[in-house]
Design an enzyme around this catalytic site. Structure first.
Site, PDB file in Angstrom:
ATOM      1  CE1 TYR A   1      17.939 -12.909  46.965  1.00  0.00           C
ATOM      2  CE2 TYR A   1      16.503 -11.246  46.654  1.00  0.00           C
ATOM      3  CZ  TYR A   1      17.462 -11.723  47.329  1.00  0.00           C
ATOM      4  OH  TYR A   1      17.789 -10.991  48.637  1.00  0.00           O
TER       5      TYR A   1
ATOM      6  CE  LYS B   1     -11.308   5.703  46.123  1.00  0.00           C
ATOM      7  NZ  LYS B   1     -12.627   5.030  45.952  1.00  0.00           N
TER       8      LYS B   1
HETATM    9  C1  PLP Z   1     -13.135   5.511  44.540  1.00  0.00           C
HETATM   10  C2  PLP Z   1     -14.418   6.175  44.385  1.00  0.00           C
HETATM   11  C3  PLP Z   1     -14.525   7.089  43.476  1.00  0.00           C
HETATM   12  C4  PLP Z   1     -13.611   7.863  42.739  1.00  0.00           C
HETATM   13  O1  PLP Z   1     -13.645   6.961  41.432  1.00  0.00           O
HETATM   14  P1  PLP Z   1     -12.581   7.613  40.320  1.00  0.00           P
HETATM   15  O2  PLP Z   1     -12.554   6.569  39.167  1.00  0.00           O
HETATM   16  O3  PLP Z   1     -11.238   7.373  41.042  1.00  0.00           O
HETATM   17  O4  PLP Z   1     -12.820   8.948  39.751  1.00  0.00           O
HETATM   18  C5  PLP Z   1     -15.927   7.851  43.382  1.00  0.00           C
HETATM   19  N1  PLP Z   1     -16.795   7.145  44.078  1.00  0.00           N
HETATM   20  C6  PLP Z   1     -16.891   6.260  44.830  1.00  0.00           C
HETATM   21  C7  PLP Z   1     -17.998   5.621  45.683  1.00  0.00           C
HETATM   22  C8  PLP Z   1     -15.592   5.480  45.330  1.00  0.00           C
HETATM   23  O5  PLP Z   1     -15.410   4.214  45.778  1.00  0.00           O
END
Ligand code: PLP
Length: 368
Positions: free
Chosen positions: A264, A38
């Site tokens: 800035y 993701k």
């Molecule tokens: C993002 C997510 C993961 C991955 O978690 P990590 O700590 O990056 O390994 C796993 N399960 C769900 C439901 C998530 O939303």
């Protein structure tokens, strides 16, 4: 490692392979691996990362939203893809791309069933999410029976997996809480199996679950941050290799005299003669203002240089007084040293936020 001529996120595919193989080596050979890609594969570009992981043999991909799953299909991914947090307006798109929704509430279940019936789906794979203490998404433990009944009334969809998510898997102080989550998930799975007459695949662990809670591995694991080189713990981090290195170059060097200001809102005032370097990297690239005013440090020819003044949209300035450097020299923002975890900590945040925030404007360069 190559020297860069502009701001790039260098992505080390050899490190990605190492991390995947390391994480796999901690599992039973038959435990399935869900690669979480993701958020643009945590900033590394899922269109490049997912095909690489597919060749290595991951069993599943997980994304947060339908649009991210479509990007994977457009990149040629054939492996099953679960969508962790689908929005019902996208259910047709999701089905058009053979993406598998995670169903976390009765509302989402009935909305997806409507789509499934309209499209005359047959045993379409879905994943059921149960809440065991994170209190973010998921059916409650007491809802198993109602879920099973709803599933038994139709044949359009089939629960191929049951899962839950740990709230504090990296935290040894929350051991008791985590054990309770694991126990609750076992009860849910047992009850589901008893009522439904079959046992879907079970999964509860994210990266820290894999690394810290062997008894929570079940049939599959979901790893994101570990693939990209971080284990939420200094010791675990040493077993993994950072995949992304954010590198840039010095555009210009200025000499400030005592009393001169920089940037800035005159965010920095020189107390003595100070050499500053301007870098082509700013908050629009994902390095926010919270790293300014001396908080964040970058590495210039192996020496630490603080980010001074206010971070601008497209530029930031560092103090290079006493550092042997010149215009055009390479600067390492994060990678091996400092790591993304260390750099993020200077602004009170975590590797996840830093690496997923590197904007698409930054060129990704892939090395093996
Ligand atoms: C993002 C997510 C993961 C991955 O978690 P990590 O700590 O990056 O390994 C796993 N399960 C769900 C439901 C998530 O939303």
């Amino acid at each position: 490692m190559s020297k860069v001529a502009e701001t790039v996120l260098e992505v080390d595919l050899g490190a990605l392979r190492h991390n995947y193989e390391f994480l796999k080596s901690t599992l039973r050979p038959d435990t399935k691996f869900i690669a979480v890609v993701k958020a643009f594969a945590y900033g590394h570009d899922s269109r490049r990362i997912a095909p690489f992981l597919e060749k290595l043999g991951v069993d599943y991909f997980a994304v947060a939203y339908t649009s991210e799953g479509i990007e994977l299909r457009e990149a040629g991914i054939q492996t099953p893809v679960m969508v962790l947090h689908p929005q019902s307006v996208h259910f047709d798109d999701l089905a058009d791309h053979r993406l598998e929704p995670c169903i976390y509430s009765h509302r989402i279940l009935s909305l997806f069933l409507e789509t499934a019936k309209t499209r005359k789906m047959d045993a379409y794979p879905v994943h059921l999410k149960f809440n065991t203490g994170l209190n973010r998404l998921g059916f409650g433990e007491h809802e198993v029976e109602r879920v099973v009944t709803a599933l038994q009334e139709q044949t359009n969809i089939k629960a191929v997996s049951l899962f839950s998510h740990l709230a504090a898997s990296e935290d040894p102080d929350e051991e008791v809480f985590t054990r309770n989550q694991i126990a609750a998930f076992r009860r849910i799975a047992d009850n589901f199996e008893k009522l439904a007459g079959y046992r879907p695949l079970l999964h509860q662990s994210n990266t820290s679950g894999i690394l810290c809670h062997p008894d929570a591995r079940f049939d599959m694991v979901r790893s994101g941050i570990g693939l990209y080189g971080y284990g939420n713990d200094e010791i675990k981090d040493r077993l993994l290799r950072p995949v992304g290195s954010l590198k840039t170059v010095i555009s210009q060097i200025h000499q400030l005299e005592k009393g001169d200001s920089l940037g800035y809102n005159r965010g920095y005032i020189a107390e003595k003669t100070t050499m500053t370097a301007t870098l082509p990297l700013g908050h629009a690239d994902g390095i926010g203002r919270q790293y300014g005013k001396g908080k964040g440090h970058v590495s210039v020819n192996g020496q630490k240089a603080p980010i001074i003044g206010n971070v601008c949209m497209d530029m930031l300035m560092i103090d290079v007084t006493g550092i042997d450097c010149k215009e055009g020299d390479e600067v390492i923002v994060y990678g091996k040293n400092p790591t993304a975890e260390e750099f993020a900590a200077t602004a009170n945040t975590i590797s996840y936020e830093l690496i997923t925030g590197i904007s698409r404007r930054v060129k990704r360069v892939y090395i093996e």
